[in-house]
Design a protein around this motif. Structure first.
Motif, PDB file in Angstrom:
ATOM      1  N   GLN A   7      -7.373  -7.184 -11.003  1.00  0.00           N
ATOM      2  CA  GLN A   7      -8.707  -6.903 -10.585  1.00  0.00           C
ATOM      3  C   GLN A   7      -9.797  -7.832 -11.188  1.00  0.00           C
ATOM      4  OE1 GLN A   7     -10.454  -3.229 -12.362  1.00  0.00           O
ATOM      5  NE2 GLN A   7     -11.060  -2.690 -10.556  1.00  0.00           N
ATOM      6  N   GLU A   8      -9.747  -8.542 -12.322  1.00  0.00           N
ATOM      7  CA  GLU A   8     -10.644  -9.503 -12.491  1.00  0.00           C
ATOM      8  C   GLU A   8     -10.618 -10.751 -11.698  1.00  0.00           C
ATOM      9  OE1 GLU A   8     -13.157  -9.780 -14.968  1.00  0.00           O
ATOM     10  OE2 GLU A   8     -12.583  -7.867 -15.862  1.00  0.00           O
ATOM     11  N   LEU A   9      -9.475 -11.069 -11.179  1.00  0.00           N
ATOM     12  CA  LEU A   9      -9.206 -12.206 -10.369  1.00  0.00           C
ATOM     13  C   LEU A   9     -10.059 -11.933  -8.828  1.00  0.00           C
ATOM     14  CD1 LEU A   9      -5.593 -13.457 -11.154  1.00  0.00           C
ATOM     15  CD2 LEU A   9      -7.816 -14.686 -11.681  1.00  0.00           C
ATOM     16  N   ALA A  10      -9.608 -10.546  -8.541  1.00  0.00           N
ATOM     17  CA  ALA A  10     -10.194 -10.160  -7.240  1.00  0.00           C
ATOM     18  C   ALA A  10     -11.655  -9.924  -7.320  1.00  0.00           C
ATOM     19  CB  ALA A  10      -9.786  -8.822  -6.854  1.00  0.00           C
ATOM     20  N   LEU A  11     -12.349  -9.687  -8.340  1.00  0.00           N
ATOM     21  CA  LEU A  11     -13.734  -9.630  -8.621  1.00  0.00           C
ATOM     22  C   LEU A  11     -14.413 -11.189  -8.546  1.00  0.00           C
ATOM     23  CD1 LEU A  11     -14.161  -6.850 -11.214  1.00  0.00           C
ATOM     24  CD2 LEU A  11     -15.016  -6.819  -8.872  1.00  0.00           C
ATOM     25  N   ALA A  12     -13.313 -12.112  -9.325  1.00  0.00           N
ATOM     26  CA  ALA A  12     -14.067 -13.474  -9.323  1.00  0.00           C
ATOM     27  C   ALA A  12     -14.015 -14.110  -7.917  1.00  0.00           C
ATOM     28  CB  ALA A  12     -12.955 -14.065 -10.382  1.00  0.00           C
ATOM     29  N   ARG A  13     -12.966 -13.787  -7.140  1.00  0.00           N
ATOM     30  CA  ARG A  13     -12.883 -14.242  -5.970  1.00  0.00           C
ATOM     31  C   ARG A  13     -14.107 -13.679  -4.760  1.00  0.00           C
ATOM     32  NH1 ARG A  13      -8.491 -11.514  -3.266  1.00  0.00           N
ATOM     33  NH2 ARG A  13     -10.106 -10.153  -2.912  1.00  0.00           N
ATOM     34  N   ASP A  14     -14.132 -12.451  -5.110  1.00  0.00           N
ATOM     35  CA  ASP A  14     -15.350 -11.839  -4.273  1.00  0.00           C
ATOM     36  C   ASP A  14     -16.640 -12.487  -4.595  1.00  0.00           C
ATOM     37  OD1 ASP A  14     -13.409 -10.163  -3.288  1.00  0.00           O
ATOM     38  OD2 ASP A  14     -14.040  -8.287  -4.450  1.00  0.00           O
ATOM     39  N   HIS A  15     -16.959 -12.964  -5.994  1.00  0.00           N
ATOM     40  CA  HIS A  15     -17.931 -13.592  -6.151  1.00  0.00           C
ATOM     41  C   HIS A  15     -18.136 -14.986  -6.085  1.00  0.00           C
ATOM     42  CE1 HIS A  15     -18.688  -9.593  -8.353  1.00  0.00           C
ATOM     43  NE2 HIS A  15     -20.015  -9.906  -7.977  1.00  0.00           N
ATOM     44  N   GLY A  16     -17.045 -15.748  -5.403  1.00  0.00           N
ATOM     45  CA  GLY A  16     -16.877 -17.037  -5.031  1.00  0.00           C
ATOM     46  C   GLY A  16     -16.552 -17.831  -6.158  1.00  0.00           C
ATOM     47  N   ARG A  17     -15.959 -17.390  -7.311  1.00  0.00           N
ATOM     48  CA  ARG A  17     -15.630 -18.227  -8.448  1.00  0.00           C
ATOM     49  C   ARG A  17     -14.422 -18.672  -8.346  1.00  0.00           C
ATOM     50  NH1 ARG A  17     -18.256 -13.656 -12.186  1.00  0.00           N
ATOM     51  NH2 ARG A  17     -20.484 -14.383 -11.805  1.00  0.00           N
ATOM     52  N   LYS A  18     -14.140 -19.987  -8.702  1.00  0.00           N
ATOM     53  CA  LYS A  18     -12.766 -20.483  -8.792  1.00  0.00           C
ATOM     54  C   LYS A  18     -12.072 -20.437 -10.095  1.00  0.00           C
ATOM     55  CE  LYS A  18     -13.127 -22.513  -4.468  1.00  0.00           C
ATOM     56  NZ  LYS A  18     -12.366 -22.017  -3.626  1.00  0.00           N
ATOM     57  N   ARG A  19     -13.207 -20.578 -11.071  1.00  0.00           N
ATOM     58  CA  ARG A  19     -12.437 -20.432 -12.418  1.00  0.00           C
ATOM     59  C   ARG A  19     -13.180 -19.244 -13.149  1.00  0.00           C
ATOM     60  NH1 ARG A  19     -13.299 -26.490 -13.301  1.00  0.00           N
ATOM     61  NH2 ARG A  19     -11.818 -27.134 -12.015  1.00  0.00           N
ATOM     62  N   ILE A  20     -12.553 -18.602 -14.091  1.00  0.00           N
ATOM     63  CA  ILE A  20     -13.097 -17.566 -14.895  1.00  0.00           C
ATOM     64  C   ILE A  20     -12.536 -17.597 -16.540  1.00  0.00           C
ATOM     65  CG2 ILE A  20     -13.853 -15.984 -13.183  1.00  0.00           C
ATOM     66  CD1 ILE A  20     -11.222 -14.283 -13.800  1.00  0.00           C
ATOM     67  N   VAL A  21     -13.369 -17.453 -17.365  1.00  0.00           N
ATOM     68  CA  VAL A  21     -12.937 -17.219 -18.773  1.00  0.00           C
ATOM     69  C   VAL A  21     -12.957 -15.638 -19.204  1.00  0.00           C
ATOM     70  CG1 VAL A  21     -13.486 -17.548 -21.020  1.00  0.00           C
ATOM     71  CG2 VAL A  21     -14.096 -19.425 -19.429  1.00  0.00           C
ATOM     72  N   LEU A  22     -12.080 -15.220 -19.508  1.00  0.00           N
ATOM     73  CA  LEU A  22     -11.617 -13.784 -19.592  1.00  0.00           C
ATOM     74  C   LEU A  22     -11.360 -13.569 -21.184  1.00  0.00           C
ATOM     75  CD1 LEU A  22      -9.307 -12.634 -17.066  1.00  0.00           C
ATOM     76  CD2 LEU A  22     -11.542 -12.024 -17.332  1.00  0.00           C
ATOM     77  N   ASP A  23     -12.175 -12.356 -21.647  1.00  0.00           N
ATOM     78  CA  ASP A  23     -11.924 -11.835 -23.003  1.00  0.00           C
ATOM     79  C   ASP A  23     -10.593 -10.966 -23.136  1.00  0.00           C
ATOM     80  OD1 ASP A  23     -12.196 -10.981 -25.476  1.00  0.00           O
ATOM     81  OD2 ASP A  23     -13.854  -9.666 -25.242  1.00  0.00           O
ATOM     82  N   GLU A  24      -9.653 -11.316 -23.983  1.00  0.00           N
ATOM     83  CA  GLU A  24      -8.607 -10.650 -24.072  1.00  0.00           C
ATOM     84  C   GLU A  24      -8.640  -9.316 -24.207  1.00  0.00           C
ATOM     85  OE1 GLU A  24      -4.752 -10.357 -27.042  1.00  0.00           O
ATOM     86  OE2 GLU A  24      -6.167 -12.065 -27.427  1.00  0.00           O
TER      87      GLU A  24
END
Length: 186
Positions: A7-24
């Motif tokens: 879900q976090e990856l899909a949200l990042a893709r929807d916002h046009g982000r190639k990289r994200i930093v996720l809190d564990e």
């Protein structure tokens, strides 16, 4: 954990982000608690609509309008001159909407008139309230309602089942539902 990551990856893709930093903590969050939080703080606003000058920006761009008609039409209930003038003003202030404002006849349930609407699709203006605009003036503002999904703009009885799930302002939304369904059209 995998569902949260996807879900976090899909949200990042929807916002046009190639990289994200996720809190564990976001990845290990209980999926049911996460969904409840996401509905309450993220998704709920996308499901709330108002039919007024601001809300028409979203509603007029409705992808379900396949009529080929460029100009969206809004029907104003008979006996609502302030509302009719409000939407005429919106049409003047937002010419890019190409809004066609029509006032319904006194008896909108006349079978001949109803049949004539088959060739003139549009939306019905819903209940509005007078609010202070912050400058000491009273202006009309649409009463919010909830739609069953992001691609829907219509008010429907589905709202009764949606309102209890996730909104802090449930009472206001349910009051809006009652006002929309009990307001006479003609």
């Amino acid at each position: 954990m995998l569902s949260n990551l996807l879900q976090e990856l899909a949200l990042a893709r929807d916002h046009g982000r190639k990289r994200i930093v996720l809190d564990e903590a976001r990845l290990t969050e209980n999926p049911v608690d996460r969904l409840s939080r996401m509905i309450k703080y993220s998704f709920w606003n996308a499901l709330t609509r108002r039919i007024d000058g601001e809300g028409l920006e979203i509603i007029c761009a409705d992808p379900k309008n396949r009529t080929g008609r460029v100009n969206p039409r809004i029907y104003i209930p008979h006996g609502e001159p302030a509302m009719a003038e409000y939407y005429r003003q919106v049409a003047r202030e937002k010419p890019h909407l190409n809004l066609d404002v029509q006032v319904l006849p006194p008896k909108p349930d006349d079978p001949v008139f109803v049949k004539s609407l088959n060739n003139k699709p549009g939306i019905l203006a819903l209940a509005m309230q007078e609010v202070d605009n912050g400058k000491g003036q009273k202006v009309l503002k649409g009463i919010p309602f909830v739609v069953p999904g992001a691609r829907f703009n219509e008010v429907s009885s589905v709202q009764r089942s949606l309102c209890p799930h996730g909104a802090d302002d449930v009472i206001a939304l349910q009051l809006g539902l009652v006002l929309h369904f009990t307001r006479p059209v003609g």
